[in-house]
Design a protein around this motif. Structure first.
Motif, PDB file in Angstrom:
ATOM      1  N   UNK A 259      34.879  45.370  47.193  1.00 52.25           N
ATOM      2  CA  UNK A 259      35.832  46.072  46.338  1.00 52.25           C
ATOM      3  C   UNK A 259      35.675  45.655  44.879  1.00 52.25           C
ATOM      4  N   UNK A 260      35.427  44.380  44.652  1.00 50.68           N
ATOM      5  CA  UNK A 260      35.318  43.873  43.288  1.00 50.68           C
ATOM      6  C   UNK A 260      33.976  44.195  42.628  1.00 50.68           C
ATOM      7  N   UNK A 261      32.896  44.168  43.407  1.00 51.85           N
ATOM      8  CA  UNK A 261      31.575  44.155  42.772  1.00 51.85           C
ATOM      9  C   UNK A 261      30.674  45.341  43.111  1.00 51.85           C
ATOM     10  N   UNK A 262      31.137  46.267  43.913  1.00 50.95           N
ATOM     11  CA  UNK A 262      30.319  47.438  44.248  1.00 50.95           C
ATOM     12  C   UNK A 262      31.173  48.700  44.164  1.00 50.95           C
ATOM     13  N   UNK A 263      30.569  49.788  43.700  1.00 51.08           N
ATOM     14  CA  UNK A 263      31.278  51.066  43.684  1.00 51.08           C
ATOM     15  C   UNK A 263      31.616  51.484  45.113  1.00 51.08           C
TER      16      UNK A 263
END
Length: 360
Positions: A259-263
């Motif tokens: 959730x934080x680092x990938x679309x």
């Protein structure tokens, strides 16, 4: 098992001297490739951490307890598990380990190779490798068995990660935060935020579905933020800071990390590289798990707000509570924040900023 020493009289609270640390390296046959300098980087209730620089560059970290392994059995066990994390190609290389160092007057200690930080952009370009790193951690059976050995049979039967996370969110907001904010006179604000959190939690419970079962239980890191990712001398990804290492569902790591680092449109493709769980099941669990984590993080900042000593710290905590609650609402409703929630959050933020310590 208690984290306090079995005999408080034997806790050695004064930091070790550079001479003692140098003697520890000799004792453990850890051989720096040049002249060393020791820097104390953190002091905790039961441990100290030193950075060992060689020719001005980090070479290793020394972590020692304030007593022996026998005095701090649980914390010693955590140190010892670093050997398993290295074996799994997840954590840093262990250069030496002792349950009671002669050089440190009986303190338990570990020396680990220093790793290099990785820029966030570089981490986001290596997402497949990061997913594989979590897979190695989650599938390491010796580590799983070691964590299980520390649990009683009744504790093992009670491992229900999602139920525990729901309970944590409720306890933090409806008991801890509410009590502290009421005591601080923030009656109206905590009433509004509690109503918002209650609405979000109720919605997540309705979405629960198969998330209510325990599912796969594995060793998890528990705090997969960018700052805990490093690279070793060969350039391979590694993790540090295993204070939250525990048995949990894989979503505890992968859900927040993705959730934080990938679309969002990349999640399914990335999960194809995770061999332990079907992508659809992981995505369904993320739908509930991640916003719940956001609610607990918002509660953390709500507690920090009450302890703020100046206007700057107060404003940062207010902004953090607002940011994490908005993030949770966006995930729950899978769209922008609903107008009624947006208006309530904006009003609470405005009124809280007006109550900053410098103006009260």
């Amino acid at each position: 098992m208690s984290d306090t020493p079995r005999s408080r009289n034997h806790a050695r609270r004064a930091p070790a001297t550079p001479a003692m640390l140098q003697a520890l390296l000799v004792e453990l046959d850890a051989r720096p490739p040049g002249r060393v300098h020791f820097e104390l980087v953190s002091r905790w209730a039961a441990k100290h951490v030193w950075r060992v620089d060689v020719e001005g560059r980090p070479w290793a970290y020394i972590r020692y307890l304030l007593g022996s392994a026998e005095q701090y059995p649980e914390r010693w066990h955590r140190l010892w598990m670093s050997t398993l994390l290295h074996e799994a190609r997840v954590g840093p290389r262990v250069l030496g380990l002792t349950p009671a160092s002669t050089a440190l007057e009986g303190r338990a200690a570990i020396v680990e190779a220093a790793l290099q930080p990785i820029p966030r952009e570089a981490l986001e370009a290596r997402m497949v490798e990061a997913v594989a790193l979590f897979a190695r951690l989650h599938s390491h059976e010796p580590l799983r068995q070691t964590l299980l050995e520390n649990l009683s049979e009744s504790d093992r039967q009670r491992i229900r990660p999602l139920a525990q996370l729901f309970a944590e969110a409720r306890e933090r907001w409806f008991e801890a935060v509410t009590a502290r904010w009421l005591e601080a006179g923030l009656v109206e604000q905590v009433g509004v935020l509690s109503a918002i959190v209650g609405e979000l939690v109720d919605t997540l419970e309705a979405l629960g579905g198969q998330n209510n079962d325990t599912g796969l239980i594995v060793p998890t890191h528990g705090d997969p933020n960018h700052g805990n990712f490093m690279v070793n001398r060969q350039g391979a990804l590694r993790l540090i800071d295993f204070e939250e290492l525990a048995l949990n569902h894989p979503v505890a790591d992968l859900g927040v990390f993705l959730t934080w680092y990938a679309d969002k449109d990349q999640h399914r493709a990335l999960l194809q590289h995770y061999p332990l769980l079907d992508a659809d099941e992981m995505l369904e669990r993320m739908r509930v798990w991640v916003p719940l984590r956001y609610l607990t993080i918002a509660a953390h900042w709500a507690a920090r707000l009450i302890r703020a000593q100046d206007g700057e710290a107060w404003a940062f905590a207010v902004g953090s509570v607002d940011e994490w609650l908005r993030g949770a609402a966006e995930l729950v409703y899978q769209s922008t924040v609903p107008p009624h929630v947006d208006a309530q959050l904006a009003e609470v933020r405005r009124s809280l900023l007006a109550c900053a310590p410098a103006t009260r």
